[in-house]
Scaffold this motif. Structure first.
Motif, mmCIF file in Angstrom:
data_model
loop_
_atom_site.group_PDB
_atom_site.id
_atom_site.type_symbol
_atom_site.label_atom_id
_atom_site.label_comp_id
_atom_site.label_asym_id
_atom_site.label_seq_id
_atom_site.Cartn_x
_atom_site.Cartn_y
_atom_site.Cartn_z
ATOM 1 N N LEU A 155 0.832 -1.210 0.000
ATOM 2 C CA LEU A 155 0.000 0.000 0.000
ATOM 3 C C LEU A 155 0.862 1.254 0.000
ATOM 4 C CD1 LEU A 155 -2.740 -0.973 2.619
ATOM 5 C CD2 LEU A 155 -2.990 -0.845 0.141
ATOM 6 N N GLU A 156 1.927 1.225 0.784
ATOM 7 C CA GLU A 156 2.817 2.378 0.837
ATOM 8 C C GLU A 156 3.444 2.647 -0.529
ATOM 9 O OE1 GLU A 156 5.643 1.405 3.894
ATOM 10 O OE2 GLU A 156 4.349 2.180 5.473
ATOM 11 N N ALA A 157 3.834 1.586 -1.229
ATOM 12 C CA ALA A 157 4.461 1.735 -2.544
ATOM 13 C C ALA A 157 3.505 2.419 -3.526
ATOM 14 C CB ALA A 157 4.904 0.378 -3.089
ATOM 15 N N SER A 158 2.214 2.057 -3.472
ATOM 16 C CA SER A 158 1.254 2.681 -4.392
ATOM 17 C C SER A 158 1.049 4.152 -4.042
ATOM 18 C CB SER A 158 -0.070 1.918 -4.392
ATOM 19 O OG SER A 158 -0.719 2.011 -3.155
ATOM 20 N N ILE A 159 1.113 4.506 -2.767
ATOM 21 C CA ILE A 159 0.977 5.908 -2.366
ATOM 22 C C ILE A 159 2.195 6.707 -2.815
ATOM 23 C CG2 ILE A 159 0.967 7.448 -0.356
ATOM 24 C CD1 ILE A 159 -0.886 5.325 0.985
ATOM 25 N N LYS A 160 3.379 6.138 -2.650
ATOM 26 C CA LYS A 160 4.619 6.834 -3.018
ATOM 27 C C LYS A 160 4.661 7.156 -4.514
ATOM 28 C CE LYS A 160 7.848 5.129 0.455
ATOM 29 N NZ LYS A 160 9.088 4.353 0.619
ATOM 30 N N LYS A 161 4.042 6.327 -5.327
ATOM 31 C CA LYS A 161 4.018 6.576 -6.782
ATOM 32 C C LYS A 161 3.280 7.868 -7.122
ATOM 33 C CE LYS A 161 4.313 1.759 -8.200
ATOM 34 N NZ LYS A 161 3.587 0.617 -8.750
ATOM 35 N N ARG A 162 2.409 8.324 -6.234
ATOM 36 C CA ARG A 162 1.607 9.515 -6.488
ATOM 37 C C ARG A 162 2.273 10.800 -6.035
ATOM 38 N NH1 ARG A 162 -3.763 6.624 -4.257
ATOM 39 N NH2 ARG A 162 -3.880 5.046 -5.880
ATOM 40 N N TRP A 163 3.443 10.718 -5.426
ATOM 41 C CA TRP A 163 4.118 11.911 -4.938
ATOM 42 C C TRP A 163 4.702 12.709 -6.045
ATOM 43 C CZ3 TRP A 163 7.138 9.331 -0.358
ATOM 44 C CH2 TRP A 163 6.246 9.039 0.681
#
Length: 160
Positions: free
Chosen positions: A152-160
């Protein structure tokens, strides 16, 4: 999204240098334990010992705040005479606010160090602290619940 984005991201806890701390007026580091300062259920190594000694000799307080048991925290912190708190309930900030009062620091002169967005970064942001995200130590030894959150964290980081 801004409450999950750290102010800074480093490879390793030792990248939080004395110069960095001075430049950001940091007097206290509130740090997660497992996967941040050591692999799960491991004790501090030589790298940690040297880093902690530098902090201590320069007047920077290190306070361990973990969601793990107090027993686990004590095994890690006692040899270094570090303040350690288990069962903190991160990301909820209430227990850490109390600890801040006890050690006499404010959000402005503190930094939150951790390896997870949903607990460490979010908690630090809710406390109004500067936040540093580090890459996890010993990921292969992490419980499945933590490994699941990493996706989940990896998918959020992609949006930064």
């Amino acid at each position: 999204m801004k409450f999950l984005k750290p102010n800074y991201e480093f490879e390793h806890f030792t990248d939080v240098s004395l110069d960095f701390l001075r430049n950001h007026n940091v007097k206290a580091i509130f740090s997660d334990l497992d996967s941040t300062l050591a692999a799960h259920d491991e004790l501090g190594d030589d790298e940690f010992t040297k880093w902690h000694e530098k902090l201590e000799s320069n007047g920077v307080k290190l306070i361990v705040v973990s969601n793990n048991s107090q027993g686990r925290v004590d095994r890690f912190t006692k040899p270094y005479n570090i303040i350690g708190n288990g069962m903190c309930g991160k990301p909820l900030p209430s227990k850490i606010k109390k600890i801040m009062k006890e050690v006499g620091v404010t959000s402005e002169d503190s930094l939150f160090l951790g390896d997870q967005l949903f607990t460490d970064v979010l908690c630090g942001k809710m406390l109004g602290m500067k936040t540093v995200l580090v890459h996890p130590l010993g990921e292969e030894h992490e419980p499945w619940t933590v490994r699941w959150k990493r996706g989940l964290e990896a998918s959020i980081k992609k949006r930064w």
